[in-house]
Design a protein around this motif. Structure first.
Motif, PDB file in Angstrom:
ATOM      1  N   MET A   1       0.849  -1.205   0.000  1.00  0.00           N
ATOM      2  CA  MET A   1       0.000   0.000   0.000  1.00  0.00           C
ATOM      3  C   MET A   1       0.884   1.254   0.000  1.00  0.00           C
ATOM      4  SD  MET A   1      -3.277   0.354   2.413  1.00  0.00           S
ATOM      5  CE  MET A   1      -3.376  -1.425   2.507  1.00  0.00           C
ATOM      6  N   PRO A   2       0.712   2.137  -0.955  1.00  0.00           N
ATOM      7  CA  PRO A   2       1.621   3.279  -1.033  1.00  0.00           C
ATOM      8  C   PRO A   2       1.418   4.265   0.122  1.00  0.00           C
ATOM      9  CG  PRO A   2       0.233   3.091  -3.025  1.00  0.00           C
ATOM     10  CD  PRO A   2      -0.308   2.166  -1.979  1.00  0.00           C
ATOM     11  N   VAL A   3       2.531   4.882   0.486  1.00  0.00           N
ATOM     12  CA  VAL A   3       2.473   5.986   1.440  1.00  0.00           C
ATOM     13  C   VAL A   3       2.735   7.253   0.649  1.00  0.00           C
ATOM     14  CG1 VAL A   3       3.528   7.018   3.467  1.00  0.00           C
ATOM     15  CG2 VAL A   3       3.331   4.542   3.292  1.00  0.00           C
ATOM     16  N   THR A   4       1.971   8.258   0.917  1.00  0.00           N
ATOM     17  CA  THR A   4       2.149   9.467   0.140  1.00  0.00           C
ATOM     18  C   THR A   4       2.145  10.648   1.102  1.00  0.00           C
ATOM     19  OG1 THR A   4       1.283  10.712  -1.736  1.00  0.00           O
ATOM     20  CG2 THR A   4      -0.334   9.665  -0.337  1.00  0.00           C
ATOM     21  N   THR A   5       2.709  11.744   0.670  1.00  0.00           N
ATOM     22  CA  THR A   5       2.754  12.912   1.545  1.00  0.00           C
ATOM     23  C   THR A   5       1.967  14.037   0.912  1.00  0.00           C
ATOM     24  OG1 THR A   5       4.977  12.256   2.128  1.00  0.00           O
ATOM     25  CG2 THR A   5       4.274  14.418   2.875  1.00  0.00           C
ATOM     26  N   GLU A  10       1.657  12.514   6.250  1.00  0.00           N
ATOM     27  CA  GLU A  10       2.025  11.244   5.626  1.00  0.00           C
ATOM     28  C   GLU A  10       0.788  10.348   5.691  1.00  0.00           C
ATOM     29  OE1 GLU A  10       5.370   8.242   6.794  1.00  0.00           O
ATOM     30  OE2 GLU A  10       6.226  10.095   5.949  1.00  0.00           O
ATOM     31  N   VAL A  13      -2.521   5.359   1.227  1.00  0.00           N
ATOM     32  CA  VAL A  13      -3.579   5.423   0.216  1.00  0.00           C
ATOM     33  C   VAL A  13      -3.592   4.129  -0.601  1.00  0.00           C
ATOM     34  CG1 VAL A  13      -3.438   7.935  -0.013  1.00  0.00           C
ATOM     35  CG2 VAL A  13      -2.054   6.485  -1.504  1.00  0.00           C
TER      36      VAL A  13
END
Lengths: 104, 171
Positions: A1-5, A10, A13
């Motif tokens: 699962m990607p982590v995005t900022t 943080e 998503v």
């Protein structure tokens, strides 16, 4: 699962960009999410977003457009004006919730 | 999952892949309660996806927009093997009324509106409703007899013109 900022938040998503952990959401983030899809949140938008959050907390499901209209009291026509083209998905995205699964 | 390096924001693409201009035409030709819903549900879903929607009501489908009948569509077990009941039972007095009220209840339990309210929702979402000219003439009906938000009584040719480039779903 990607982590995005986003705006210093943080967030986790899914592959489409919807938050996978609703607890990572706050109202400041909502404004940033709205900006990502070209929506500046007015009081009317907030009314809808807060209903989504409240309803999700109570039912465990993202409300459908119909539910936002019948239970949340915001006319469907207005939802299409505030969140053009795909109101149910756009509201869910800004509210940090999964896409609604209901058919109607 | 172990990689916590924050990557740039992932933003959903809310512009439909087919681009703006996707259009679906639903031809509703049936007037029974169970056959009214597929068109209503799909049209509503398409609108929620930003798709332009036109619904054309023809033949028995006219009952969906006729003020006299639209709130009173019926469901019958007769000829419908999917009820998995003996067909003979469907012909007993009162069975259609019972089957109708049962189906209406199941639909209402899912918070799916009745036909008139569903059409109202479809129109509020930007959907277009059209009545078939020949069906109106056959039944001697005019615009006054039809649901107020029906935009017009049009010929088959008009409908083909309006739905130029649309995907078509016949129900």
């Amino acid at each position: 699962m990607p982590v995005t900022t986003l705006n210093g938040h943080e967030i986790h998503v899914n592959e489409e960009g919807f938050l996978t952990d609703p607890t990572e959401w706050d109202e400041e983030l909502a404004a940033a999410l709205g900006a990502q899809i070209g929506i500046t949140l007015t009081d009317e938008h907030w009314n809808a977003i807060r209903f989504l959050r409240k309803d999700f907390a109570e039912t465990g499901e993202t409300p459908t457009l119909r539910r936002v209209s019948t239970v949340g009291g915001i006319p469907i026509k207005q939802l299409f004006v505030m969140f053009p083209q795909k109101p149910a998905k756009k509201m869910a995205y800004i509210a940090g919730l999964p896409k609604p699964v209901g058919c109607v | 999952m172990t990689n916590t390096d924050a990557s740039p924001a992932i933003v959903p693409n809310f512009d439909s892949e087919a681009g703006p201009g996707r259009k679906i035409a639903f031809i509703c030709s049936k007037g029974s309660l169970d056959m009214a819903y597929p068109g209503l549900i799909l049209a509503n879903a398409a609108l929620g996806e930003g798709v332009e929607v036109h619904m054309f009501f023809t033949f028995w489908g006219f009952d969906m927009i006729n003020k006299k009948t639209m709130g009173d569509l019926k469901f019958t077990m007769l000829g419908n093997t999917a009820t998995h009941m003996p067909q003979g039972m469907g012909g007993l007095p009162g069975m259609t009324a019972m089957a109708t009220s049962k189906l209406k209840k199941s639909i209402a339990d899912l918070d799916v509106p009745e036909v008139p309210e569903f059409l109202e929702q479809i129109v509020a979402s930007g959907g277009h409703l059209w009545a078939c000219r020949m069906s109106a003439d056959m039944n001697k009906l005019t615009k006054e007899d039809l649901y107020d938000d029906v935009e017009g009584i049009i010929s088959a040719t008009d409908f083909i013109e309006i739905t130029n480039g649309a995907q078509v779903i016949f129900i």
